[in-house]
Write an enzyme that holds these catalytic residues in place. Sequence first.
Site, PDB file in Angstrom:
ATOM      1  N   LYS A 147      -3.099  -8.449  10.570  1.00 20.64           N
ATOM      2  CA  LYS A 147      -4.469  -8.335  11.082  1.00 20.64           C
ATOM      3  C   LYS A 147      -5.464  -7.985   9.980  1.00 20.64           C
ATOM      4  O   LYS A 147      -6.667  -8.181  10.156  1.00 20.64           O
ATOM      5  CB  LYS A 147      -4.542  -7.295  12.190  1.00 20.64           C
ATOM      6  CG  LYS A 147      -4.326  -5.859  11.770  1.00 20.64           C
ATOM      7  CD  LYS A 147      -4.405  -4.924  12.948  1.00 20.64           C
ATOM      8  CE  LYS A 147      -4.148  -3.470  12.560  1.00 20.64           C
ATOM      9  NZ  LYS A 147      -5.137  -2.953  11.615  1.00 20.64           N
ATOM     10  N   ASP A 148      -4.982  -7.475   8.837  1.00 22.12           N
ATOM     11  CA  ASP A 148      -5.871  -7.121   7.731  1.00 22.12           C
ATOM     12  C   ASP A 148      -6.214  -8.311   6.846  1.00 22.12           C
ATOM     13  O   ASP A 148      -7.125  -8.213   6.004  1.00 22.12           O
ATOM     14  CB  ASP A 148      -5.231  -6.035   6.854  1.00 22.12           C
ATOM     15  CG  ASP A 148      -5.102  -4.696   7.560  1.00 22.12           C
ATOM     16  OD1 ASP A 148      -5.870  -4.458   8.512  1.00 22.12           O
ATOM     17  OD2 ASP A 148      -4.227  -3.893   7.167  1.00 22.12           O
ATOM     18  N   CYS A 190     -20.585 -15.736  15.034  1.00 23.29           N
ATOM     19  CA  CYS A 190     -20.652 -14.530  15.850  1.00 23.29           C
ATOM     20  C   CYS A 190     -20.100 -13.351  15.062  1.00 23.29           C
ATOM     21  O   CYS A 190     -19.050 -13.468  14.444  1.00 23.29           O
ATOM     22  CB  CYS A 190     -19.844 -14.723  17.130  1.00 23.29           C
ATOM     23  SG  CYS A 190     -19.820 -13.265  18.179  1.00 23.29           S
ATOM     24  N   ARG A 227     -11.174   7.819  10.514  1.00 20.18           N
ATOM     25  CA  ARG A 227     -10.364   7.142   9.509  1.00 20.18           C
ATOM     26  C   ARG A 227      -9.126   7.981   9.271  1.00 20.18           C
ATOM     27  O   ARG A 227      -9.021   9.111   9.734  1.00 20.18           O
ATOM     28  CB  ARG A 227     -11.147   7.008   8.190  1.00 20.18           C
ATOM     29  CG  ARG A 227     -12.355   6.092   8.228  1.00 20.18           C
ATOM     30  CD  ARG A 227     -11.963   4.623   8.155  1.00 20.18           C
ATOM     31  NE  ARG A 227     -11.045   4.339   7.073  1.00 20.18           N
ATOM     32  CZ  ARG A 227     -11.421   4.183   5.801  1.00 20.18           C
ATOM     33  NH1 ARG A 227     -12.674   4.298   5.464  1.00 20.18           N
ATOM     34  NH2 ARG A 227     -10.518   3.910   4.875  1.00 20.18           N
ATOM     35  N   SER A 229     -12.132   1.232  14.785  1.00 24.89           N
ATOM     36  CA  SER A 229     -12.249  -0.203  15.046  1.00 24.89           C
ATOM     37  C   SER A 229     -13.425  -0.517  15.961  1.00 24.89           C
ATOM     38  O   SER A 229     -13.451  -0.051  17.109  1.00 24.89           O
ATOM     39  CB  SER A 229     -10.953  -0.706  15.700  1.00 24.89           C
ATOM     40  OG  SER A 229     -11.142  -1.935  16.348  1.00 24.89           O
ATOM     41  N   ARG A 234       0.851  -1.176   0.000  1.00 17.63           N
ATOM     42  CA  ARG A 234       0.000   0.000   0.000  1.00 17.63           C
ATOM     43  C   ARG A 234       0.894   1.235   0.000  1.00 17.63           C
ATOM     44  O   ARG A 234       2.066   1.181   0.375  1.00 17.63           O
ATOM     45  CB  ARG A 234      -0.905   0.014   1.234  1.00 17.63           C
ATOM     46  CG  ARG A 234      -1.965  -1.051   1.237  1.00 17.63           C
ATOM     47  CD  ARG A 234      -2.629  -1.154   2.603  1.00 17.63           C
ATOM     48  NE  ARG A 234      -3.207   0.118   3.034  1.00 17.63           N
ATOM     49  CZ  ARG A 234      -3.541   0.392   4.294  1.00 17.63           C
ATOM     50  NH1 ARG A 234      -3.335  -0.513   5.252  1.00 17.63           N
ATOM     51  NH2 ARG A 234      -4.080   1.556   4.603  1.00 17.63           N
ATOM     52  N   ARG A 271     -13.842  -3.228  17.497  1.00 19.89           N
ATOM     53  CA  ARG A 271     -13.250  -3.944  18.631  1.00 19.89           C
ATOM     54  C   ARG A 271     -12.768  -2.977  19.694  1.00 19.89           C
ATOM     55  O   ARG A 271     -13.046  -3.138  20.890  1.00 19.89           O
ATOM     56  CB  ARG A 271     -12.083  -4.818  18.131  1.00 19.89           C
ATOM     57  CG  ARG A 271     -11.243  -5.445  19.245  1.00 19.89           C
ATOM     58  CD  ARG A 271      -9.959  -6.051  18.694  1.00 19.89           C
ATOM     59  NE  ARG A 271      -9.134  -5.060  18.025  1.00 19.89           N
ATOM     60  CZ  ARG A 271      -8.300  -4.228  18.633  1.00 19.89           C
ATOM     61  NH1 ARG A 271      -8.178  -4.263  19.953  1.00 19.89           N
ATOM     62  NH2 ARG A 271      -7.585  -3.356  17.947  1.00 19.89           N
ATOM     63  N   ARG A 272     -12.025  -1.958  19.264  1.00 16.17           N
ATOM     64  CA  ARG A 272     -11.541  -0.964  20.222  1.00 16.17           C
ATOM     65  C   ARG A 272     -12.706  -0.183  20.823  1.00 16.17           C
ATOM     66  O   ARG A 272     -12.718   0.104  22.024  1.00 16.17           O
ATOM     67  CB  ARG A 272     -10.565   0.000  19.535  1.00 16.17           C
ATOM     68  CG  ARG A 272      -9.224  -0.632  19.187  1.00 16.17           C
ATOM     69  CD  ARG A 272      -8.372   0.302  18.356  1.00 16.17           C
ATOM     70  NE  ARG A 272      -7.069  -0.299  18.053  1.00 16.17           N
ATOM     71  CZ  ARG A 272      -6.361  -0.036  16.963  1.00 16.17           C
ATOM     72  NH1 ARG A 272      -6.830   0.815  16.065  1.00 16.17           N
ATOM     73  NH2 ARG A 272      -5.193  -0.620  16.759  1.00 16.17           N
ATOM     74  N   ASN A 320      -4.592   8.139   8.242  1.00 23.81           N
ATOM     75  CA  ASN A 320      -3.308   7.595   8.667  1.00 23.81           C
ATOM     76  C   ASN A 320      -2.970   8.027  10.088  1.00 23.81           C
ATOM     77  O   ASN A 320      -3.718   8.767  10.727  1.00 23.81           O
ATOM     78  CB  ASN A 320      -2.208   7.990   7.674  1.00 23.81           C
ATOM     79  CG  ASN A 320      -2.044   9.500   7.548  1.00 23.81           C
ATOM     80  OD1 ASN A 320      -2.259  10.242   8.510  1.00 23.81           O
ATOM     81  ND2 ASN A 320      -1.641   9.956   6.367  1.00 23.81           N
ATOM     82  N   THR A 379      -2.801  11.832  10.692  1.00 28.84           N
ATOM     83  CA  THR A 379      -4.132  12.439  10.665  1.00 28.84           C
ATOM     84  C   THR A 379      -4.849  12.237  11.991  1.00 28.84           C
ATOM     85  O   THR A 379      -5.458  13.169  12.538  1.00 28.84           O
ATOM     86  CB  THR A 379      -4.966  11.844   9.521  1.00 28.84           C
ATOM     87  OG1 THR A 379      -4.333  12.143   8.267  1.00 28.84           O
ATOM     88  CG2 THR A 379      -6.377  12.419   9.519  1.00 28.84           C
ATOM     89  N   ARG A 380      -4.750  11.038  12.543  1.00 25.82           N
ATOM     90  CA  ARG A 380      -5.458  10.741  13.790  1.00 25.82           C
ATOM     91  C   ARG A 380      -4.819  11.455  14.982  1.00 25.82           C
ATOM     92  O   ARG A 380      -5.519  11.998  15.831  1.00 25.82           O
ATOM     93  CB  ARG A 380      -5.484   9.223  14.022  1.00 25.82           C
ATOM     94  CG  ARG A 380      -6.231   8.479  12.926  1.00 25.82           C
ATOM     95  CD  ARG A 380      -6.374   7.009  13.239  1.00 25.82           C
ATOM     96  NE  ARG A 380      -6.822   6.265  12.065  1.00 25.82           N
ATOM     97  CZ  ARG A 380      -7.453   5.101  12.123  1.00 25.82           C
ATOM     98  NH1 ARG A 380      -7.722   4.548  13.280  1.00 25.82           N
ATOM     99  NH2 ARG A 380      -7.824   4.494  11.011  1.00 25.82           N
TER     100      ARG A 380
END
Length: 311
Positions: free
Chosen positions: A80-81, A241, A146, A126, A9, A128-129, A148, A151-152
């Site tokens: 993880k992806d 699930c 969303r 996420s 990527r 999950r988070r 990178n 950005t976050r």
Amino acid sequence: MSAVRVATRASLLARTQSGIVADALRARLDREVVLVEVSTRGDVDQTTPLASFGGVGVFVSAVRDAVLRGDADVAVHSLKDLPTAPAEGLRLAAVPPREDARDVLVARDGGTVATLPAGASVGTGSPRRAAQLRALRPDLHVVPVRGNVDTRVRKVVDGELDAVVLAHAGLARLDRLDAVTEVLETDQMLPAPGQGALAVECRDVEDDAALLDALRDLDDDATRVAVTAERSLLAALEAGCSAPVGAHATVSGAPGEAVVHLTGAVVSDDGRVQVRKSVTGPAGDAEQVGRSLAADLLAAGAPGLVNGTRP
């Protein structure tokens, strides 16, 4: 000999991670190794929530296609992806040593999850988070984000958010750990299956023997065992699930006697209920260890933890 082409990527983190693999291959092969940048759907569309894409393969398919088309020789992904199902025509050739799998908090004024003010806004893309944050602090305002790493983090620095949750591994690889205000231990927040690990894929039929030898040399046994157990758990749960899943495995013991200890959790979207269990088994049977824990979680009520419902 021809250069080895590594599909990646185009984001800074992805290029950094692929560069780690490229450097390792370059040292082992004494050949030119070049990065081939690929745009993925998840990179192009920065506004749609990832769950709307189906959740898996968003950052993977285009990179894999570059290898299958012959435009690249290997692909590097955040493990993880990767979807848990095998990819036709490709093999998981190497899982290099894992970075720290934990999540971290980046907060204003050095804040931690415990010290954030009531109603603080915390960003994450996420589910999950988000679910585990709500379990830790039901009063927090979890905001979907969303973009990178820069950005976050900037959303916190600029005061748009009070905090964001990110992966320790990504910040470590970008040399940005100075931004971390709290490392979230796995008893607070279980990471995603495979988090912190890289996946290196090549064509299933690959006639470059030197490249295959170099890839085998990159593979780390303990990391592969741990992520195999975690991904086996996820694969088994995916059939029964759809609630957020966290998992973390560690490997200990001498070769031939090593064991894998796996902890997994399924959390309701609202964080009010979670099923969390652990199991230990032979490292050589990591897939079965994951399936066994999945069965325990399903039997304990994990299928009911969807959209905040109860088991």
